[in-house]
Design a protein around this motif. Structure first.
Motif, PDB file in Angstrom:
ATOM      1  N   THR A 181     -28.421  -9.834 -41.923  1.00 57.88           N
ATOM      2  CA  THR A 181     -29.384 -10.352 -40.954  1.00 57.88           C
ATOM      3  C   THR A 181     -28.604 -11.070 -39.869  1.00 57.88           C
ATOM      4  O   THR A 181     -27.370 -11.098 -39.885  1.00 57.88           O
ATOM      5  CB  THR A 181     -30.395 -11.301 -41.628  1.00 57.88           C
ATOM      6  OG1 THR A 181     -31.452 -11.600 -40.709  1.00 57.88           O
ATOM      7  CG2 THR A 181     -29.749 -12.605 -42.070  1.00 57.88           C
ATOM      8  N   SER A 182     -29.309 -11.653 -38.912  1.00 53.58           N
ATOM      9  CA  SER A 182     -28.656 -12.434 -37.876  1.00 53.58           C
ATOM     10  C   SER A 182     -29.251 -13.832 -37.848  1.00 53.58           C
ATOM     11  O   SER A 182     -30.307 -14.091 -38.431  1.00 53.58           O
ATOM     12  CB  SER A 182     -28.792 -11.756 -36.508  1.00 53.58           C
ATOM     13  OG  SER A 182     -30.144 -11.723 -36.087  1.00 53.58           O
ATOM     14  N   LEU A 183     -28.577 -14.727 -37.170  1.00 53.32           N
ATOM     15  CA  LEU A 183     -29.014 -16.116 -37.110  1.00 53.32           C
ATOM     16  C   LEU A 183     -30.392 -16.236 -36.471  1.00 53.32           C
ATOM     17  O   LEU A 183     -31.208 -17.069 -36.884  1.00 53.32           O
ATOM     18  CB  LEU A 183     -27.981 -16.932 -36.321  1.00 53.32           C
ATOM     19  CG  LEU A 183     -28.162 -18.454 -36.276  1.00 53.32           C
ATOM     20  CD1 LEU A 183     -28.203 -19.044 -37.687  1.00 53.32           C
ATOM     21  CD2 LEU A 183     -27.042 -19.088 -35.464  1.00 53.32           C
ATOM     22  N   PHE A 184     -30.644 -15.395 -35.478  1.00 54.32           N
ATOM     23  CA  PHE A 184     -31.952 -15.395 -34.809  1.00 54.32           C
ATOM     24  C   PHE A 184     -32.525 -13.983 -34.842  1.00 54.32           C
ATOM     25  O   PHE A 184     -32.727 -13.356 -33.808  1.00 54.32           O
ATOM     26  CB  PHE A 184     -31.809 -15.893 -33.365  1.00 54.32           C
ATOM     27  CG  PHE A 184     -31.316 -17.314 -33.273  1.00 54.32           C
ATOM     28  CD1 PHE A 184     -32.159 -18.377 -33.512  1.00 54.32           C
ATOM     29  CD2 PHE A 184     -29.986 -17.579 -32.964  1.00 54.32           C
ATOM     30  CE1 PHE A 184     -31.710 -19.691 -33.436  1.00 54.32           C
ATOM     31  CE2 PHE A 184     -29.518 -18.884 -32.880  1.00 54.32           C
ATOM     32  CZ  PHE A 184     -30.396 -19.944 -33.128  1.00 54.32           C
ATOM     33  N   ALA A 185     -32.796 -13.503 -36.035  1.00 57.17           N
ATOM     34  CA  ALA A 185     -33.272 -12.129 -36.211  1.00 57.17           C
ATOM     35  C   ALA A 185     -34.740 -11.964 -35.855  1.00 57.17           C
ATOM     36  O   ALA A 185     -35.204 -10.858 -35.609  1.00 57.17           O
ATOM     37  CB  ALA A 185     -33.052 -11.682 -37.654  1.00 57.17           C
ATOM     38  N   ALA A 186     -35.481 -13.071 -35.817  1.00 63.86           N
ATOM     39  CA  ALA A 186     -36.933 -12.972 -35.645  1.00 63.86           C
ATOM     40  C   ALA A 186     -37.439 -13.471 -34.304  1.00 63.86           C
ATOM     41  O   ALA A 186     -38.634 -13.394 -34.024  1.00 63.86           O
ATOM     42  CB  ALA A 186     -37.643 -13.743 -36.763  1.00 63.86           C
ATOM     43  N   GLY A 187     -36.570 -13.984 -33.455  1.00 57.50           N
ATOM     44  CA  GLY A 187     -37.060 -14.521 -32.193  1.00 57.50           C
ATOM     45  C   GLY A 187     -35.975 -14.924 -31.232  1.00 57.50           C
ATOM     46  O   GLY A 187     -34.787 -14.647 -31.435  1.00 57.50           O
ATOM     47  N   GLN A 188     -36.393 -15.608 -30.161  1.00 58.19           N
ATOM     48  CA  GLN A 188     -35.482 -16.033 -29.105  1.00 58.19           C
ATOM     49  C   GLN A 188     -34.544 -17.118 -29.619  1.00 58.19           C
ATOM     50  O   GLN A 188     -34.976 -18.094 -30.222  1.00 58.19           O
ATOM     51  CB  GLN A 188     -36.297 -16.585 -27.926  1.00 58.19           C
ATOM     52  CG  GLN A 188     -35.478 -17.023 -26.737  1.00 58.19           C
ATOM     53  CD  GLN A 188     -34.826 -15.858 -26.006  1.00 58.19           C
ATOM     54  OE1 GLN A 188     -35.304 -14.729 -26.080  1.00 58.19           O
ATOM     55  NE2 GLN A 188     -33.738 -16.119 -25.300  1.00 58.19           N
ATOM     56  N   PRO A 189     -33.240 -16.978 -29.395  1.00 58.50           N
ATOM     57  CA  PRO A 189     -32.291 -18.005 -29.832  1.00 58.50           C
ATOM     58  C   PRO A 189     -32.589 -19.363 -29.199  1.00 58.50           C
ATOM     59  O   PRO A 189     -32.946 -19.445 -28.019  1.00 58.50           O
ATOM     60  CB  PRO A 189     -30.938 -17.468 -29.359  1.00 58.50           C
ATOM     61  CG  PRO A 189     -31.134 -15.980 -29.278  1.00 58.50           C
ATOM     62  CD  PRO A 189     -32.541 -15.806 -28.815  1.00 58.50           C
ATOM     63  N   SER A 190     -32.439 -20.401 -29.980  1.00 61.94           N
ATOM     64  CA  SER A 190     -32.654 -21.766 -29.478  1.00 61.94           C
ATOM     65  C   SER A 190     -31.358 -22.379 -28.968  1.00 61.94           C
ATOM     66  O   SER A 190     -31.368 -23.481 -28.410  1.00 61.94           O
ATOM     67  CB  SER A 190     -33.232 -22.641 -30.593  1.00 61.94           C
ATOM     68  OG  SER A 190     -32.349 -22.675 -31.712  1.00 61.94           O
ATOM     69  N   ILE A 191     -30.244 -21.689 -29.157  1.00 66.09           N
ATOM     70  CA  ILE A 191     -28.942 -22.135 -28.682  1.00 66.09           C
ATOM     71  C   ILE A 191     -28.235 -20.941 -28.057  1.00 66.09           C
ATOM     72  O   ILE A 191     -28.693 -19.799 -28.179  1.00 66.09           O
ATOM     73  CB  ILE A 191     -28.070 -22.702 -29.828  1.00 66.09           C
ATOM     74  CG1 ILE A 191     -27.842 -21.619 -30.902  1.00 66.09           C
ATOM     75  CG2 ILE A 191     -28.710 -23.945 -30.428  1.00 66.09           C
ATOM     76  CD1 ILE A 191     -26.871 -22.021 -31.999  1.00 66.09           C
ATOM     77  N   THR A 192     -27.105 -21.194 -27.414  1.00 62.56           N
ATOM     78  CA  THR A 192     -26.317 -20.096 -26.852  1.00 62.56           C
ATOM     79  C   THR A 192     -25.126 -19.799 -27.757  1.00 62.56           C
ATOM     80  O   THR A 192     -24.729 -20.628 -28.577  1.00 62.56           O
ATOM     81  CB  THR A 192     -25.782 -20.446 -25.450  1.00 62.56           C
ATOM     82  OG1 THR A 192     -24.825 -21.513 -25.563  1.00 62.56           O
ATOM     83  CG2 THR A 192     -26.914 -20.867 -24.524  1.00 62.56           C
ATOM     84  N   ARG A 193     -24.561 -18.631 -27.558  1.00 63.84           N
ATOM     85  CA  ARG A 193     -23.363 -18.282 -28.322  1.00 63.84           C
ATOM     86  C   ARG A 193     -22.215 -19.220 -27.983  1.00 63.84           C
ATOM     87  O   ARG A 193     -21.428 -19.584 -28.858  1.00 63.84           O
ATOM     88  CB  ARG A 193     -22.973 -16.824 -28.047  1.00 63.84           C
ATOM     89  CG  ARG A 193     -23.925 -15.800 -28.656  1.00 63.84           C
ATOM     90  CD  ARG A 193     -23.502 -14.377 -28.311  1.00 63.84           C
ATOM     91  NE  ARG A 193     -23.576 -14.135 -26.887  1.00 63.84           N
ATOM     92  CZ  ARG A 193     -23.028 -13.091 -26.278  1.00 63.84           C
ATOM     93  NH1 ARG A 193     -22.334 -12.206 -26.975  1.00 63.84           N
ATOM     94  NH2 ARG A 193     -23.158 -12.922 -24.975  1.00 63.84           N
ATOM     95  N   ASN A 194     -22.115 -19.620 -26.717  1.00 62.25           N
ATOM     96  CA  ASN A 194     -21.054 -20.551 -26.327  1.00 62.25           C
ATOM     97  C   ASN A 194     -21.142 -21.848 -27.122  1.00 62.25           C
ATOM     98  O   ASN A 194     -20.115 -22.392 -27.556  1.00 62.25           O
ATOM     99  CB  ASN A 194     -21.145 -20.860 -24.829  1.00 62.25           C
ATOM    100  CG  ASN A 194     -20.804 -19.667 -23.967  1.00 62.25           C
ATOM    101  OD1 ASN A 194     -19.935 -18.875 -24.296  1.00 62.25           O
ATOM    102  ND2 ASN A 194     -21.503 -19.521 -22.856  1.00 62.25           N
ATOM    103  N   GLN A 195     -22.346 -22.355 -27.317  1.00 64.96           N
ATOM    104  CA  GLN A 195     -22.524 -23.599 -28.072  1.00 64.96           C
ATOM    105  C   GLN A 195     -22.056 -23.431 -29.512  1.00 64.96           C
ATOM    106  O   GLN A 195     -21.396 -24.311 -30.075  1.00 64.96           O
ATOM    107  CB  GLN A 195     -23.991 -24.023 -28.049  1.00 64.96           C
ATOM    108  CG  GLN A 195     -24.472 -24.547 -26.713  1.00 64.96           C
ATOM    109  CD  GLN A 195     -25.961 -24.839 -26.734  1.00 64.96           C
ATOM    110  OE1 GLN A 195     -26.788 -23.952 -26.968  1.00 64.96           O
ATOM    111  NE2 GLN A 195     -26.321 -26.087 -26.501  1.00 64.96           N
ATOM    112  N   LEU A 196     -22.407 -22.309 -30.115  1.00 67.44           N
ATOM    113  CA  LEU A 196     -22.036 -22.088 -31.509  1.00 67.44           C
ATOM    114  C   LEU A 196     -20.536 -21.864 -31.652  1.00 67.44           C
ATOM    115  O   LEU A 196     -19.905 -22.389 -32.585  1.00 67.44           O
ATOM    116  CB  LEU A 196     -22.812 -20.896 -32.082  1.00 67.44           C
ATOM    117  CG  LEU A 196     -22.624 -20.623 -33.579  1.00 67.44           C
ATOM    118  CD1 LEU A 196     -22.926 -21.866 -34.410  1.00 67.44           C
ATOM    119  CD2 LEU A 196     -23.499 -19.449 -34.024  1.00 67.44           C
ATOM    120  N   ILE A 197     -19.945 -21.099 -30.748  1.00 73.12           N
ATOM    121  CA  ILE A 197     -18.497 -20.877 -30.775  1.00 73.12           C
ATOM    122  C   ILE A 197     -17.763 -22.216 -30.676  1.00 73.12           C
ATOM    123  O   ILE A 197     -16.830 -22.492 -31.441  1.00 73.12           O
ATOM    124  CB  ILE A 197     -18.067 -19.948 -29.623  1.00 73.12           C
ATOM    125  CG1 ILE A 197     -18.609 -18.529 -29.842  1.00 73.12           C
ATOM    126  CG2 ILE A 197     -16.536 -19.915 -29.475  1.00 73.12           C
ATOM    127  CD1 ILE A 197     -18.565 -17.654 -28.607  1.00 73.12           C
TER     128      ILE A 197
END
Length: 353
Positions: free
Chosen positions: A253-269
């Motif tokens: 699965t993915s971290l936001f598989a069901a909807g719009q991400p609440s964060i950006t990839r840059n933030q998580l990286i």
């Protein structure tokens, strides 16, 4: 600096709306140049709200070196956070406002065969370290045992961190374990969700895999040291569940598989590597990450199956050693695994204490 880069840098600093005419005056360019810059930026994935009064920058999920390194205008909260970060790390290492090493170099590509190969080429070229390789998509990404890694463009985080530790084999940190704990901490910090770890290198959420980690080392046999370590990571970020290939849809699965991400990839990286370097800086005195790794493991106490020298074994996973080895009690006795793959009859949730 290109006009589009000037427009982007300026618009990121404020939530206000600016007309094309006002932007042109501020930047000393023509209105047409501003209009073209906005179009180029939107084509690259940056988002702007178009209003009657002009343009407003919107949070955008485009991989960006400046956002990852925290090269944004300093406000009071950023200054306070910087002070906290500086107190968390020992001198003389220098850190950015985001808590990353000041000498970290980041390379971002639109597409590559794999970031792990990019890191290996950098070793051959004598590139400086630490160095982080990121890409929007991989054409030949793979995990352990050469298995292909599903890498849809713009929906995942595909990266490899290259380090030059020059430690002896005995002194080399457990990089895979450190990275696994760092990922779990970053996910919890930014989303409040609790990820779990399947020994030795997979991160799970709600019973499905979302991250795979692969660490490879290059040794110098003459000096008996580990000269380079490459830590590869593939994270499913926003791929809709329906888009996963049939063969892995029930397992991944993915971290936001069901909807719009609440964060950006840059933030998580940024958060992942901030936690990683903080854990790394605490060694060898602070090894609390081992307890967190064990606490987040859903393997301990479970019946596992594995193969060793062509023979299949089954037993109960009873411990994870300080070296990251998995201890399994079987009918044939206690077996300690330092690598390989295990399978479980079921993957369930357990309370994280």
């Amino acid at each position: 600096m290109a006009v589009k880069d000037q427009v982007l840098a300026f618009m990121k600093q404020t939530p206000e709306v600016f007309s094309g005419e006002k932007l042109a005056q501020i930047l000393g360019v023509s209105r047409t140049a501003v209009w073209k810059a906005i179009k180029e930026l939107e084509k690259a994935g940056w988002r702007f709200e178009h209003t009657a009064g002009g343009y407003r920058y919107l949070p955008s999920d485009v991989l960006d070196v400046g956002e990852i390194l925290g090269r944004q205008p300093m406000d009071s909260s950023t200054t306070a956070r910087q002070a906290t970060i500086e107190n968390s790390f020992p001198a003389p290492q220098k850190w950015t406002a985001s808590g990353l090493p000041a000498d970290l170099t980041i390379e971002i590509t639109t597409t590559t065969e794999s970031t792990m190969l990019d890191a290996k080429r950098a070793i051959t070229a004598g590139a400086s370290t630490p160095r982080l390789f990121l890409t929007e998509t991989q054409t030949g990404g793979h995990g352990r045992f050469g298995r292909p890694f599903f890498s849809p463009a713009g929906q995942g985080i595909y990266m490899t961190l290259l380090l030059n530790p020059n430690h002896s084999f005995q002194e080399t940190p457990q990089y895979t374990l450190l990275a696994a704990v760092a990922v779990c901490r970053a996910i919890h910090e930014l989303t409040g969700r609790e990820a779990q770890i399947k020994w030795v290198n997979d991160i799970y959420l709600d019973g499905k895999k979302i991250v795979g980690i692969l660490s490879e080392a290059q040794s110098d046999m003459e000096s008996g040291t580990i000269s380079h370590v490459a830590i590869g990571m593939g994270l499913n970020f926003s791929t809709p569940q329906a888009d996963f290939p049939t063969e892995i849809a029930k397992k991944a699965t993915s971290l936001f598989a069901a909807g719009q991400p609440s964060i950006t990839r840059n933030q998580l990286i940024q958060a992942i590597w901030r936690h990683f370097f903080q854990l790394l800086a605490g060694l060898p005195e602070d090894t609390s990450y081992l307890e967190e790794y064990r606490r987040r493991s859903f393997v301990l106490g479970q019946m596992v199956t594995f193969r060793r020298q062509g023979v299949e074994y089954q037993g109960t996973a009873t411990a994870i050693t300080d070296l990251g080895e998995l201890v399994v009690t079987t009918a044939s006795g206690v077996i300690t695994l330092n690598s390989g793959e295990i399978s479980l009859s079921q993957i369930g949730q357990q309370n994280l204490r």
